[in-house]
Design an enzyme around this catalytic site. Structure first.
Site, PDB file in Angstrom:
ATOM      1  N   TYR A 211       0.829  -1.210   0.000  1.00 39.41           N
ATOM      2  CA  TYR A 211       0.000   0.000   0.000  1.00 39.41           C
ATOM      3  C   TYR A 211       0.855   1.249   0.000  1.00 39.41           C
ATOM      4  O   TYR A 211       2.048   1.210   0.322  1.00 39.41           O
ATOM      5  CB  TYR A 211      -0.938   0.025   1.209  1.00 39.41           C
ATOM      6  CG  TYR A 211      -0.211   0.227   2.523  1.00 39.41           C
ATOM      7  CD1 TYR A 211      -0.004   1.507   3.038  1.00 39.41           C
ATOM      8  CD2 TYR A 211       0.283  -0.855   3.236  1.00 39.41           C
ATOM      9  CE1 TYR A 211       0.680   1.700   4.230  1.00 39.41           C
ATOM     10  CE2 TYR A 211       0.960  -0.676   4.419  1.00 39.41           C
ATOM     11  CZ  TYR A 211       1.164   0.602   4.923  1.00 39.41           C
ATOM     12  OH  TYR A 211       1.842   0.783   6.088  1.00 39.41           O
TER      13      TYR A 211
ATOM     14  N   PHE B 199       2.378   9.482   3.654  1.00 35.99           N
ATOM     15  CA  PHE B 199       2.682   9.335   5.072  1.00 35.99           C
ATOM     16  C   PHE B 199       3.116   7.926   5.430  1.00 35.99           C
ATOM     17  O   PHE B 199       3.707   7.703   6.482  1.00 35.99           O
ATOM     18  CB  PHE B 199       1.498   9.775   5.955  1.00 35.99           C
ATOM     19  CG  PHE B 199       0.251   8.978   5.762  1.00 35.99           C
ATOM     20  CD1 PHE B 199       0.059   7.774   6.406  1.00 35.99           C
ATOM     21  CD2 PHE B 199      -0.744   9.437   4.903  1.00 35.99           C
ATOM     22  CE1 PHE B 199      -1.102   7.043   6.217  1.00 35.99           C
ATOM     23  CE2 PHE B 199      -1.904   8.712   4.720  1.00 35.99           C
ATOM     24  CZ  PHE B 199      -2.082   7.506   5.371  1.00 35.99           C
ATOM     25  N   ASP B 200       2.848   6.948   4.546  1.00 22.67           N
ATOM     26  CA  ASP B 200       3.275   5.573   4.818  1.00 22.67           C
ATOM     27  C   ASP B 200       3.207   4.772   3.526  1.00 22.67           C
ATOM     28  O   ASP B 200       2.320   4.990   2.692  1.00 22.67           O
ATOM     29  CB  ASP B 200       2.375   4.933   5.872  1.00 22.67           C
ATOM     30  CG  ASP B 200       2.983   3.674   6.485  1.00 22.67           C
ATOM     31  OD1 ASP B 200       4.175   3.389   6.222  1.00 22.67           O
ATOM     32  OD2 ASP B 200       2.281   2.974   7.230  1.00 22.67           O
TER      33      ASP B 200
ATOM     34  N   ILE C   2      -7.192   0.474  10.725  1.00 22.61           N
ATOM     35  CA  ILE C   2      -8.309   1.421  10.721  1.00 22.61           C
ATOM     36  C   ILE C   2      -9.551   0.755  10.130  1.00 22.61           C
ATOM     37  O   ILE C   2      -9.461  -0.174   9.321  1.00 22.61           O
ATOM     38  CB  ILE C   2      -7.939   2.718   9.960  1.00 22.61           C
ATOM     39  CG1 ILE C   2      -7.506   2.438   8.518  1.00 22.61           C
ATOM     40  CG2 ILE C   2      -6.880   3.510  10.714  1.00 22.61           C
ATOM     41  CD1 ILE C   2      -7.218   3.679   7.679  1.00 22.61           C
TER      42      ILE C   2
ATOM     43  N   TYR D 269      -8.381   7.826  11.364  1.00 25.60           N
ATOM     44  CA  TYR D 269      -7.825   8.144  12.676  1.00 25.60           C
ATOM     45  C   TYR D 269      -8.622   9.206  13.432  1.00 25.60           C
ATOM     46  O   TYR D 269      -8.209   9.636  14.494  1.00 25.60           O
ATOM     47  CB  TYR D 269      -6.352   8.572  12.525  1.00 25.60           C
ATOM     48  CG  TYR D 269      -5.486   7.424  12.070  1.00 25.60           C
ATOM     49  CD1 TYR D 269      -5.019   6.476  12.976  1.00 25.60           C
ATOM     50  CD2 TYR D 269      -5.163   7.266  10.730  1.00 25.60           C
ATOM     51  CE1 TYR D 269      -4.240   5.415  12.569  1.00 25.60           C
ATOM     52  CE2 TYR D 269      -4.380   6.205  10.309  1.00 25.60           C
ATOM     53  CZ  TYR D 269      -3.922   5.279  11.230  1.00 25.60           C
ATOM     54  OH  TYR D 269      -3.155   4.224  10.821  1.00 25.60           O
TER      55      TYR D 269
ATOM     56  N   PHE E 276      -5.565   5.717   0.065  1.00 25.49           N
ATOM     57  CA  PHE E 276      -4.629   4.600  -0.024  1.00 25.49           C
ATOM     58  C   PHE E 276      -4.756   3.944  -1.385  1.00 25.49           C
ATOM     59  O   PHE E 276      -5.865   3.797  -1.901  1.00 25.49           O
ATOM     60  CB  PHE E 276      -4.948   3.524   1.024  1.00 25.49           C
ATOM     61  CG  PHE E 276      -4.730   3.943   2.436  1.00 25.49           C
ATOM     62  CD1 PHE E 276      -3.485   3.810   3.031  1.00 25.49           C
ATOM     63  CD2 PHE E 276      -5.773   4.456   3.186  1.00 25.49           C
ATOM     64  CE1 PHE E 276      -3.298   4.185   4.357  1.00 25.49           C
ATOM     65  CE2 PHE E 276      -5.590   4.829   4.506  1.00 25.49           C
ATOM     66  CZ  PHE E 276      -4.350   4.700   5.093  1.00 25.49           C
TER      67      PHE E 276
END
Length: 190
Positions: A39, A50-51, A70, A96, A113
């Site tokens: 992902y 961010f990731d 999540i 979040y 995502f």
């Protein structure tokens, strides 16, 4: 890309298929609740990553419905099949929330995502292995594949060498017969 599908019914989790899975691909189920995914997550507000799992090319593994991810992921991954890539837009209440996840995810952030479902499998025992165990398992698989590929390459090289040696022996026999044949045709008179 496909149309957006409202998975939550209130616009909180939107899914857009980027790449469809093969028709016979398996999907997560009660028998296969552990999923492996690649992902990349970005903030909808500014597109900042961010990731991601793309940098180290390792999969992220988790058990659906266990509360380890999540809410939007639990909802969305249940609708995917192995090989499918989807773009997920997740409103804060399915991500979040008002607290965010400092320092990378601000409060009330909508997240986007791109997720690829790589595999789904049965759970091991009663719990899912840790990320470090998954990484170790993947490293072992990678090493096994490398060893198998090296062995296959060695076998191929040995076969080619054996073929070359056999061809050389045959050529040597042919050359020897030619040499003998020339000597017999030129007999000396007595």
């Amino acid at each position: 890309m496909g149309d957006e599908i409202d998975l939550s019914g209130d616009g909180g989790v939107l899914k857009q298929i980027v790449r469809r899975a093969k028709p016979d691909a398996i999907a997560p189920s009660d028998d296969f609740p552990v999923v492996d995914v690649h992902y990349e997550g970005v903030l909808a507000e500014d597109g900042k990553v961010f990731d991601t799992t793309r940098e180290d090319n390792l999969v992220f593994s988790f058990e659906l419905g266990s509360g380890s991810v999540i809410r939007s992921w639990d909802i969305a991954l249940k609708t995917m099949k192995v090989g499918e890539v989807a773009k997920l837009t997740c409103k804060p209440e399915y991500a979040y929330g008002s607290g965010g996840s400092p320092p990378d995810i601000p409060p009330n952030a909508t997240l986007i995502f791109e997720v690829e479902l790589v595999a789904c499998r049965p759970r091991k025992g009663a719990s899912v292995g840790s990320v470090s165990e998954d990484r170790a398992r993947l490293e072992d698989l990678k090493k096994q594949r490398e060893i198998a590929a090296a062995a296959k390459e060695d076998d191929k090289k040995k076969r080619e060498e054996a073929k070359a040696a056999a061809a050389a022996r045959i050529q040597a026999k042919l050359d020897a017969k030619k040499g003998q044949g020339k000597g017999k045709g030129k007999g000396k008179s007595k």
